[in-house]
Design a protein around this motif. Structure first.
Motif, PDB file in Angstrom:
ATOM      1  N   ASP A 228      49.975  39.591  34.967  1.00 26.78           N
ATOM      2  CA  ASP A 228      50.520  38.341  35.496  1.00 26.78           C
ATOM      3  C   ASP A 228      51.960  38.141  35.018  1.00 26.78           C
ATOM      4  N   GLY A 229      52.529  36.989  35.314  1.00 25.74           N
ATOM      5  CA  GLY A 229      53.922  36.734  34.985  1.00 25.74           C
ATOM      6  C   GLY A 229      54.210  36.704  33.508  1.00 25.74           C
ATOM      7  N   ASP A 230      53.203  36.434  32.686  1.00 24.86           N
ATOM      8  CA  ASP A 230      53.377  36.441  31.234  1.00 24.86           C
ATOM      9  C   ASP A 230      53.124  37.811  30.628  1.00 24.86           C
ATOM     10  N   GLY A 231      52.844  38.801  31.462  1.00 29.11           N
ATOM     11  CA  GLY A 231      52.604  40.153  30.968  1.00 29.11           C
ATOM     12  C   GLY A 231      51.186  40.421  30.547  1.00 29.11           C
ATOM     13  N   ASN A 232      50.259  39.479  30.817  1.00 29.83           N
ATOM     14  CA  ASN A 232      48.859  39.678  30.447  1.00 29.83           C
ATOM     15  C   ASN A 232      48.142  40.504  31.512  1.00 29.83           C
ATOM     16  N   GLU A 233      47.415  41.513  31.078  1.00 28.14           N
ATOM     17  CA  GLU A 233      46.647  42.319  32.021  1.00 28.14           C
ATOM     18  C   GLU A 233      45.431  41.540  32.489  1.00 28.14           C
ATOM     19  N   ILE A 234      45.251  41.461  33.804  1.00 27.16           N
ATOM     20  CA  ILE A 234      44.112  40.751  34.388  1.00 27.16           C
ATOM     21  C   ILE A 234      42.998  41.765  34.622  1.00 27.16           C
ATOM     22  N   SER A 235      41.950  41.641  33.851  1.00 30.24           N
ATOM     23  CA  SER A 235      40.879  42.642  33.892  1.00 30.24           C
ATOM     24  C   SER A 235      40.139  42.612  35.222  1.00 30.24           C
ATOM     25  N   ASN A 236      39.543  43.729  35.553  1.00 31.48           N
ATOM     26  CA  ASN A 236      38.690  43.887  36.735  1.00 31.48           C
ATOM     27  C   ASN A 236      39.428  43.633  38.047  1.00 31.48           C
ATOM     28  N   THR A 237      40.725  43.975  38.096  1.00 29.45           N
ATOM     29  CA  THR A 237      41.482  43.861  39.346  1.00 29.45           C
ATOM     30  C   THR A 237      41.867  45.228  39.898  1.00 29.45           C
ATOM     31  N   GLY A 238      41.431  46.285  39.257  1.00 28.20           N
ATOM     32  CA  GLY A 238      41.704  47.617  39.772  1.00 28.20           C
ATOM     33  C   GLY A 238      40.613  48.075  40.732  1.00 28.20           C
ATOM     34  N   TYR A 239      40.967  49.006  41.618  1.00 32.33           N
ATOM     35  CA  TYR A 239      39.982  49.523  42.566  1.00 32.33           C
ATOM     36  C   TYR A 239      40.503  50.808  43.203  1.00 32.33           C
ATOM     37  N   LYS A 240      39.578  51.544  43.823  1.00 27.70           N
ATOM     38  CA  LYS A 240      39.905  52.705  44.646  1.00 27.70           C
ATOM     39  C   LYS A 240      39.341  52.446  46.038  1.00 27.70           C
ATOM     40  N   LEU A 241      40.148  52.702  47.064  1.00 31.63           N
ATOM     41  CA  LEU A 241      39.751  52.327  48.416  1.00 31.63           C
ATOM     42  C   LEU A 241      40.153  53.410  49.408  1.00 31.63           C
ATOM     43  N   PRO A 242      39.285  54.395  49.645  1.00 30.16           N
ATOM     44  CA  PRO A 242      39.553  55.360  50.718  1.00 30.16           C
ATOM     45  C   PRO A 242      39.067  54.810  52.062  1.00 30.16           C
ATOM     46  N   SER A 243      39.887  54.988  53.108  1.00 26.85           N
ATOM     47  CA  SER A 243      39.543  54.502  54.442  1.00 26.85           C
ATOM     48  C   SER A 243      39.912  55.555  55.472  1.00 26.85           C
ATOM     49  N   TYR A 244      39.162  55.586  56.575  1.00 23.73           N
ATOM     50  CA  TYR A 244      39.590  56.435  57.677  1.00 23.73           C
ATOM     51  C   TYR A 244      39.334  55.726  59.003  1.00 23.73           C
TER      52      TYR A 244
END
Length: 664
Positions: A228-244
């Motif tokens: 976020d803007g304060d430099g804090n990592e926001i947990s559980n916001t990562g993902y992998k998304l393959p699409s076709y």
């Protein structure tokens, strides 16, 4: 709307129109004062046309804007449309779309009040507990996205639509080949600094003949946790998304006046040891391993005989399937955390547009019917069953030839809904039959000098859904539809050559009011008598032949709960009042640079904010490729720390986005 808010809305409308007229005279400043009010400014996007020729409040996002926005999700593509807000953003599982206060609400990711259609297939309208909009398809797959706000333009798409309709149209092979025989393609690589996001999109289009075309797209998107803007990592916001996406079109008949188009999209998401509550992103309910697989398929037949204005026929058979597999991390045996979900919707839509003159009027009559079958797997918090529907609809645009256009519309829908298993209250095999007639009318009068006024009234009814089996009072709710009426009033202005021979101004202001009663689709259903919402939406754009442009959109709205005991309270699910400004310039059809400010007002303890974004696009000359370009975007330029209204987690801080695309 409260008097103070309405007064500000009207002043804002007048000021927005004045700014559009004097667009080149000045630029924006940060307008968020100590009270959180923004002043009177505007927000917009330079790639977007204002739809001034219709009474329907519609916004269309074309392929150029889709690329320009560098959105991380479909939801992020439309969050700049007035009246649209997101419950979170940037993560498909934890995001939801809210339009005019309806749709995602932080408890459920979606409902039938906002309809989402992908190449005609209906998807993402189930009330799935604490999981997002269920729309996981990658933005790279689309050539156009349109948003219809409210009810008046929704009758051919479904019943119970109060918030609006999001229509997604996938890319065609002809977009790459330009209708010429041969093989074409486009490769795009993107990198976003915040969250270390990497994207690769590969598109191939092949036309072996004038009448046959094929397209194949594969997109892979991987994102880490953002800060976020304060430099804090926001947990559980990562993902992998393959699409076709795979698509084919065959044209045949006399002068190729018939065609068959097949398209299928497939997206998967695999998350390990993440909170069940995808909205809050916390472990209150516990953690799960969640695998999501989404498929939409459609087959469309089109027949448009040359010289016959009475026939412009399409028949679309579509299928949407979403499977969600969840396994609890731990050994508590929670039925909520270990529940698997599956939603399948099969739909046949046939419609025809006929142009004819009758009774001294010119008519454009669009009429058709739908057969819909929804099947849902029984799971904790999501009762299973089958929802079968049949609908007829008609929309007749009547042109009086003197600037006046009247458009009556109707939809009749019947339902047979059945429980598939024993639940807390319902027994397997219990069935209910329902039907509703709904409709409305819009009017538009064009004065001939670029000014037009319009208005509409529209009634719709949301038939019971499978979730309503989950209540003790299900016997009542399975026979009671939710009902609403929406009134709209507005004006538009479209003028070329305003100050010079090569400038253009377009503006549209729309005031609306909705009343919803027989309310059953929320955890508040037992105490709520009705919901009242109202607002004003503004869109405008000014462009000059020199390449300079200034565009806008704005939203001011409010709402109120009315309870059965006679008390009232603020309806807290409304979008925040928002304004902003985009100023840009295209240099010699080469470099395109723009600055955008996005601003909101304090609302329901959510502080107002101003966020600034920069975008630049530059085409690269090369003799080897058909075209190549580089895009640079800087979002949240000043690293502002803020949490958008309705969101459950802070927004991303500064994010530098780089895209490189090449076509051959």
């Amino acid at each position: 709307m409260k008097i103070n808010t309405l007064r500000r809305a009207l002043l804002c409308s007048a000021s927005a129109a004045a700014l559009a007229v004097t667009a080149g005279a000045g630029f924006a400043q940060d307008l968020v004062d100590e009270d959180g009010f923004l002043g009177y400014l505007v927000l917009g996007n330079n790639k977007r046309d204002v739809q001034t020729a219709t009474a329907v409040p519609e916004t269309v996002i074309n392929a150029e804007e889709i690329q320009d926005r560098q959105a991380g999700s479909v939801a992020e593509l439309i969050d700049s449309v007035p009246g649209v807000t997101l419950v979170n953003a940037g993560t498909p599982t934890g995001a939801g779309i809210n339009i005019r206060g309806f749709g995602a609400d932080g408890t459920y990711g979606s409902n039938q009040k906002v309809q989402i259609q992908l190449d005609g297939a209906s998807t993402g309208s189930e009330e799935l507990y604490r999981i997002g909009t269920q729309l996981y398809t990658d933005p790279s797959l689309f050539r156009e996205v349109s948003v219809i706000r409210g009810t008046v333009g929704s009758y051919e798409y479904g019943s119970g639509i109060i918030g609006g309709v999001v229509q997604l149209e996938t890319i065609d092979a002809a977009d790459l080949t330009e209708g010429e025989i041969g093989l074409s393609g486009r490769q795009t690589f993107e990198y976003y600094g915040n969250a270390n996001t990497r994207i690769s999109s590969t598109i191939l289009g092949w036309q072996p003949s004038e009448n046959l075309e094929f397209l194949l797209n594969y997109t892979y998107r991987e994102q880490g946790n953002y800060s976020d803007g304060d430099g804090n990592e926001i947990s559980n916001t990562g993902y992998k998304l393959p699409s076709y996406l795979a698509k084919a079109k065959y044209s045949f008949g006399n002068n190729a006046n018939q065609s068959l188009t097949f398209s299928t999209t497939h997206t998967t998401s695999d998350e390990q040891d993440v909170p069940y509550d995808a909205f809050a992103g916390t472990g209150f309910f516990g953690n799960v391993d969640r695998y999501i697989e989404t498929t939409t398929t459609s087959l469309k037949y089109a027949y448009t005989p040359i010289g016959n204005d009475l026939i412009d026929l399409t028949a679309t058979l579509s299928y949407a399937d979403q499977f969600i597999e969840q396994d609890e991390v731990g050994n508590t045996g929670s039925t909520l955390l270990n529940a698997d979900h599956r939603y399948e919707t099969t739909k046949l839509t046939v419609k025809n547009t006929a142009l004819f003159d009758a009774f001294g009027l010119s008519h454009s009559l669009r009429a058709g019917g739908e057969i819909i079958r929804k099947e849902r797997l029984d799971a904790s918090s999501a009762p299973g069953g089958t929802d079968k529907r049949f609908a007829l609809f008609a929309i007749d645009e009547m042109d009086f030839g003197n600037g006046l256009t009247l458009t009556p519309a109707m939809r009749f829908e019947t339902q047979d809904i059945e429980s598939s298993s024993d639940g807390t209250y319902v027994s397997q095999g219990e069935r209910f039959d329902n039907s509703e007639l709904m409709g409305g009318i819009s009017a538009r009068y064009a004065f001939g000098n670029g000014v037009a006024v319009f208005g509409s009234v529209a009634y719709t009814a949301g038939l019971p859904i499978l979730d309503d089996f989950d209540y003790e009072t299900y016997a009542t709710y399975m026979t009671q539809s939710e009902k609403s009426v929406t009134y709209e009033l507005g004006a538009s202005y479209d003028r070329e050559g305003l100050w010079s021979g090569d400038d253009q101004l377009r503006a549209k202001v729309n005031l609306w009011m909705t009343r919803l009663w027989d309310y059953t689709s929320s955890t508040d259903y037992q105490t709520v008598d009705r919901v009242s919402t109202e607002g004003v939406e503004i869109e405008a754009s000014y462009s000059h032949g020199s390449g300079t442009y200034v565009d806008m959109n704005a939203n001011l709205s409010s709402g109120e709960w009315s309870y059965v005991d006679g008390t009232t309270a603020d309806y807290t699910r409304m979008p925040a009042n928002s304004l902003g400004l985009t100023v840009g310039k295209k240099f010699n059809d080469k470099l395109d640079m723009s600055w955008e400010a996005v601003m909101t007002k304090n609302v329901n303890a959510t502080p107002g904010y101003a966020v600034h974004n920069l975008r630049a696009t530059y085409p690269i000359d090369t003799s080897m490729l058909k075209e190549a370009e580089i895009r640079l975007g800087i979002e949240n330029l000043f690293d502002k720390q803020y949490t958008p209204h309705l969101a459950t987690r802070p927004a991303a801080g500064r994010n530098i986005k780089l895209s490189l695309a090449a076509a051959f």
